[in-house]
Design an enzyme around this catalytic site. Structure first.
Site, short mmCIF file in Angstrom:
data_model
loop_
_atom_site.label_atom_id
_atom_site.label_comp_id
_atom_site.label_asym_id
_atom_site.label_seq_id
_atom_site.Cartn_x
_atom_site.Cartn_y
_atom_site.Cartn_z
N SER A 231 0.81 -1.22 0.00
CA SER A 231 0.00 0.00 0.00
C SER A 231 0.84 1.27 0.00
CB SER A 231 -0.99 0.07 1.16
OG SER A 231 -1.90 -1.01 1.10
N SER A 269 -2.37 -4.28 -3.14
CA SER A 269 -1.78 -3.02 -2.73
C SER A 269 -2.88 -1.96 -2.66
CB SER A 269 -0.70 -2.58 -3.74
OG SER A 269 -0.03 -1.42 -3.29
N ASP A 271 -3.73 1.58 -2.86
CA ASP A 271 -3.10 2.79 -3.38
C ASP A 271 -4.14 3.91 -3.40
OD1 ASP A 271 -0.66 1.29 -4.07
OD2 ASP A 271 -1.96 0.35 -5.54
#
Length: 344
Positions: A231, A269, A271
């Protein structure tokens, strides 16, 4: 002392940095950290204040971009709907979101006892990255007190690297980090504005980092992950008079910065980018808000600034990080030693 990674490499950016080259170059913005390294914990909290007033009574316009939504943040749904921020922004680890949320609610109620009674409820804003590969996240080490400490420590000058929420982060196999940068944008009239960013960086596969297009290897990849996950949280601030839609356009440009660095925003992830403007403080007392707004045709240099600041902020965070050993013995090297193996 916080350094800028490119001081040694010479300038290649199109836009000039602000005096401190941090998000605090935007007037009124402050940042505070609470770092926690005890027993198996390598974690913390970072607080960002868009201004020093009462954010519940005087929220700021904001926009949101979720590039990949693998995350457990608080407050993003209402931010997207209403386009404003009404509490300080707290960054922490995944399991620290609840404690930070309560801290923000208690703080807002202390300032405005009518919240949830004669006034609407408050929308606490907390964003996270998972530091569980470095810190024992099951220890639930983040507390309300730590969140309050981070908010109490907020100043214009603040550290970067393995501090606050960035303490237990890992980026492209390196330690950290919290990083920041800013750019000055001049309009044709000669009027100038600042756009700054603070990044909580915890993404990228070891060996995928690119600097000036060159791949940077990780000397001690340790348990290298074959996936791009972990992240990254990006918080932009500007003193330019932008509305929430324009701020969302700014936030979306972070994707170009992450791509330049070597990330492809993997499946796991989270984001997330948000942007706020300090130019038009709103008021919960107003019936009609009269605001100034930048003409759309003048937005382009701010989009460029969004890419430059986010890319440099990630690298500045890595540059200022310190070597770290995780709770289970995982050793994280630092980018500075990889680029300057003989000490600079």
């Amino acid at each position: 002392m916080t350094d800028r990674i490119f001081d040694r490499a010479g300038a290649w950016w199109d836009l000039p940095a602000g005096p401190a080259n941090t998000i605090a170059d935007v007037s009124g913005v402050t940042v505070g950290h609470r770092t926690h390294r005890e027993k198996t914990a390598r974690t913390g909290v970072t607080a960002i204040f868009p201004h020093d007033g009462d954010l519940f009574r005087n929220p700021v316009p904001a926009g949101l971009a979720v590039l990949n939504g693998f995350g457990k943040s608080a407050g993003l749904m209402q931010l997207a709907e209403l386009g404003r921020i009404e509490t300080p922004i707290l960054l922490t680890n995944t399991f620290g979101v609840a404690a930070c949320t309560v801290a923000l609610i208690r703080r807002a109620i202390a300032q405005n006892p009518e919240i949830g009674r004669s006034r609407p409820t408050v929308n606490p804003l907390v964003l996270e990255c998972n530091d569980g590969r470095v810190s024992d996240i099951q220890a639930l080490a983040v507390t309300e007190a730590m969140a309050n400490d981070a908010m109490a420590a907020a100043e214009m000058k603040f550290a970067q690297g393995t501090v606050g929420a960035g303490t237990g982060m890992r980026t492209f196999g390196f330690a950290g980090a919290i990083g920041s940068a800013s750019r000055r944008v001049a309009l044709p009239s000669g009027r100038t504005h600042t756009l700054g960013v603070l990044v909580l960086s915890n993404f990228g596969r070891p060996g995928d980092l690119r600097l000036l297009g060159k791949r940077i290897e990780t000397p001690e990849p340790g348990r290298a992950d074959p996936q791009d996950r972990g992240s990254v949280i990006i918080v932009y601030g500007t003193d330019a008079p932008l509305d929430s839609r324009q701020l969302a356009r700014i936030a979306r440009r972070v994707g170009a910065a992450l791509g330049r660095l070597g990330s492809y925003w993997g499946d796991q992830s989270g984001d997330v980018a948000l942007a706020f403007s300090t130019a038009n403080r709103l008021s919960i007392e107003s019936e009609i808000d009269t605001v100034e707004r930048l003409a759309e045709a003048q937005l382009d240099p701010f989009l460029l600034a969004a890419v430059e600041t986010a890319e440099e902020a990630v690298l500045n965070g890595l540059w200022n990080a310190e070597p770290l050993t995780g709770y289970d013995g995982l050793r994280l090297p630092v980018l500075r030693d990889q680029l300057l193996p003989n000490g600079g």
